[in-house]
Design an enzyme around this catalytic site. Sequence first.
Site, PDB file in Angstrom:
ATOM      1  N   LYS A  24       0.834  -1.211   0.000  1.00  0.00           N
ATOM      2  CA  LYS A  24       0.000   0.000   0.000  1.00  0.00           C
ATOM      3  C   LYS A  24       0.869   1.263   0.000  1.00  0.00           C
ATOM      4  CE  LYS A  24      -2.878   0.655   3.665  1.00  0.00           C
ATOM      5  NZ  LYS A  24      -2.983   2.051   4.154  1.00  0.00           N
ATOM      6  N   SER A  25       1.896   1.303   0.830  1.00  0.00           N
ATOM      7  CA  SER A  25       2.748   2.504   0.900  1.00  0.00           C
ATOM      8  C   SER A  25       3.401   2.785  -0.442  1.00  0.00           C
ATOM      9  CB  SER A  25       3.852   2.309   1.948  1.00  0.00           C
ATOM     10  OG  SER A  25       3.315   2.307   3.239  1.00  0.00           O
ATOM     11  N   GLY A  95      -4.741   8.143   5.835  1.00  0.00           N
ATOM     12  CA  GLY A  95      -3.800   9.158   6.316  1.00  0.00           C
ATOM     13  C   GLY A  95      -2.666   9.384   5.331  1.00  0.00           C
ATOM     14  N   ARG A 123      -7.769  12.495  12.927  1.00  0.00           N
ATOM     15  CA  ARG A 123      -6.330  12.269  13.021  1.00  0.00           C
ATOM     16  C   ARG A 123      -5.537  13.580  12.966  1.00  0.00           C
ATOM     17  NH1 ARG A 123      -4.864   7.131   9.455  1.00  0.00           N
ATOM     18  NH2 ARG A 123      -2.907   7.376  10.589  1.00  0.00           N
ATOM     19  N   SER A 167       8.085   9.441  11.502  1.00  0.00           N
ATOM     20  CA  SER A 167       6.959   9.281  10.576  1.00  0.00           C
ATOM     21  C   SER A 167       7.385   9.475   9.127  1.00  0.00           C
ATOM     22  CB  SER A 167       5.855  10.291  10.915  1.00  0.00           C
ATOM     23  OG  SER A 167       4.943  10.375   9.835  1.00  0.00           O
ATOM     24  N   ASP A 321       2.702  -0.832  12.079  1.00  0.00           N
ATOM     25  CA  ASP A 321       1.422  -1.275  11.498  1.00  0.00           C
ATOM     26  C   ASP A 321       1.131  -2.741  11.816  1.00  0.00           C
ATOM     27  OD1 ASP A 321       1.042   1.221  10.465  1.00  0.00           O
ATOM     28  OD2 ASP A 321       1.435   0.685   8.382  1.00  0.00           O
ATOM     29  N   LYS A 348      -3.608   6.154  14.876  1.00  0.00           N
ATOM     30  CA  LYS A 348      -3.771   5.468  13.595  1.00  0.00           C
ATOM     31  C   LYS A 348      -5.261   5.526  13.208  1.00  0.00           C
ATOM     32  CE  LYS A 348       0.525   4.538  12.897  1.00  0.00           C
ATOM     33  NZ  LYS A 348       1.233   5.251  11.836  1.00  0.00           N
ATOM     34  N   ARG A 393      -7.115  -2.846  10.216  1.00  0.00           N
ATOM     35  CA  ARG A 393      -6.166  -3.767  10.864  1.00  0.00           C
ATOM     36  C   ARG A 393      -6.745  -4.389  12.139  1.00  0.00           C
ATOM     37  NH1 ARG A 393      -2.144  -3.207   7.237  1.00  0.00           N
ATOM     38  NH2 ARG A 393      -1.590  -1.090   6.652  1.00  0.00           N
TER      39      ARG A 393
HETATM   40  C1  S3P Z   1       2.989   5.030   6.071  1.00  0.00           C
HETATM   41  C2  S3P Z   1       3.684   5.384   7.190  1.00  0.00           C
HETATM   42  C3  S3P Z   1       3.272   4.985   8.556  1.00  0.00           C
HETATM   43  C4  S3P Z   1       2.279   3.847   8.528  1.00  0.00           C
HETATM   44  C5  S3P Z   1       1.197   4.081   7.521  1.00  0.00           C
HETATM   45  C6  S3P Z   1       1.789   4.199   6.129  1.00  0.00           C
HETATM   46  C7  S3P Z   1       3.494   5.490   4.756  1.00  0.00           C
HETATM   47  O1  S3P Z   1       2.681   6.096   9.194  1.00  0.00           O
HETATM   48  O2  S3P Z   1       1.735   3.643   9.804  1.00  0.00           O
HETATM   49  O3  S3P Z   1       0.283   2.995   7.540  1.00  0.00           O
HETATM   50  O4  S3P Z   1       3.089   4.949   3.713  1.00  0.00           O
HETATM   51  O5  S3P Z   1       4.334   6.403   4.752  1.00  0.00           O
HETATM   52  P1  S3P Z   1       3.574   7.253   9.884  1.00  0.00           P
HETATM   53  O6  S3P Z   1       4.420   7.835   8.829  1.00  0.00           O
HETATM   54  O7  S3P Z   1       2.605   8.246  10.424  1.00  0.00           O
HETATM   55  O8  S3P Z   1       4.372   6.580  10.949  1.00  0.00           O
END
Ligand code: S3P
Length: 439
Positions: A24-25, A95, A123, A167, A321, A348, A393
């Site tokens: 996903k990221s 987010g 959030r 983050s 996560d 989260k 999750r």
């Molecule tokens: C993510 C970063 C993480 C993770 C989120 C996806 C990303 O959050 O928890 O599910 O794709 O950069 P944070 O950057 O707020 O730690």
Amino acid sequence: MTPASPAVRRGRPLGGRFTPPGDKSITHRAVLFGLLAEGTSRIEYANPGEDCLGSLRCAEALGAAVRRDGALWELTGTAGALRAPAHPLDCGNSGTTMRLLAGIAARSAAAVTLAGDASLSRRPMARIVTPLERMGARIATSEGGRPPLTITGGALAGIRYDVPVASAQVATCVLLAGLAASGATEVRLPGPARDHTERMLPAYGAALEVTESEHGGRTVRLAGATTLRAREVRVPGDASAAAFFLAAAAAEPGASVTAVHMNLNPTRTGLLDVLAAMGAEVSIEHVRDEAGEPVGDVTVTGPDRLRAFDVPAEWAPRLIDEVPAWVIAASAARGTSSVSGASELRVKESDRVVALARNLAACGIESDERPDGLAVTGGTARGARIEAHLDHRIVMAFAALGARTAEPMTFDDVSSVATSYPGFFSTLGALGAQVEGVA
Ligand code: S3P
């Protein structure tokens, strides 16, 4: 597809191979970098969930031309000249969509509004508003720095920014704004946040320098005023999606499950280290490189009984996560296990400390909420009605826990699973759990 109201209970011991959905990221990044790029980018094996589709729709609203054929997505980018969107952009439950897009919207002289669902609207966004305002954007938020955000940008200047939490979303947001800024931008991360942006951006033509620092942190320096070039990305399998099945296999004596083509980026594999420390057998084969990321096939086999383990606070960013999946293993271990250094869990898609502790109690498992994590004492879990808190999750963790309960695990609402892993319940059934309510 996600069933309307599934019930999960013990079937045969978990076993078999599965391919997790695309990461996903990395899919979010491939979409948003493609939006900024000149030319047509191709994304193979894109994550099919609503979160990434939401990013794709936002990219379209900002001027990208999109073609989608199943998991193959093509995007013709804007070369950085965004279209002023006619409506607020809907970031849904995601987010990552909102925080990364904010860094892109900051280059637009026309106002861009980013909104989300009830979970996303709670959030914290001050963490991205502060650096973007320092770069020259103006941002209106709801009370307490919450969404919706209305961003009016334009002429940005590069900054040096110490990210207060580890983050990757905040670092990426600032770097994306930095691409449009005059002068260089430097972000300093205090811990081992995921580094997909740093791995991917150079291939799109960005000039980046990364220096490692203490506690697994790093400093990233990016040259400003850069137009990205389109590229092809083949997305590795999502380690955070695979985590539920791997943890469930670790928790069941004799179970053995293989995740094929899984991302092995060391910033994402903290859970594998924890499962091994608890006594599970973790083996990795066919390691190769894809999209600048190590990828391989991961097999986890459950021992007679896991042992308790206190996850060191420094490991937290590498499994942030996966804490919901970790609960599946901790609740089967002999003794009390804990996670600390993870106060981010509270912001989260839900307050995951609260959501996990309350649902564990309903399943007859003792836990102890802490400001920066939780402790879980192993026992015999029973089926219960799970409150999802609009958090994919949470649903997936308790559904996978249901693979070892005699009574059914049921849910108030499983629709959130579609945000990241629409095929989750089918895979859970195929691996051996009894899942009712799936065609
Ligand atoms: C993510 C970063 C993480 C993770 C989120 C996806 C990303 O959050 O928890 O599910 O794709 O950069 P944070 O950057 O707020 O730690």
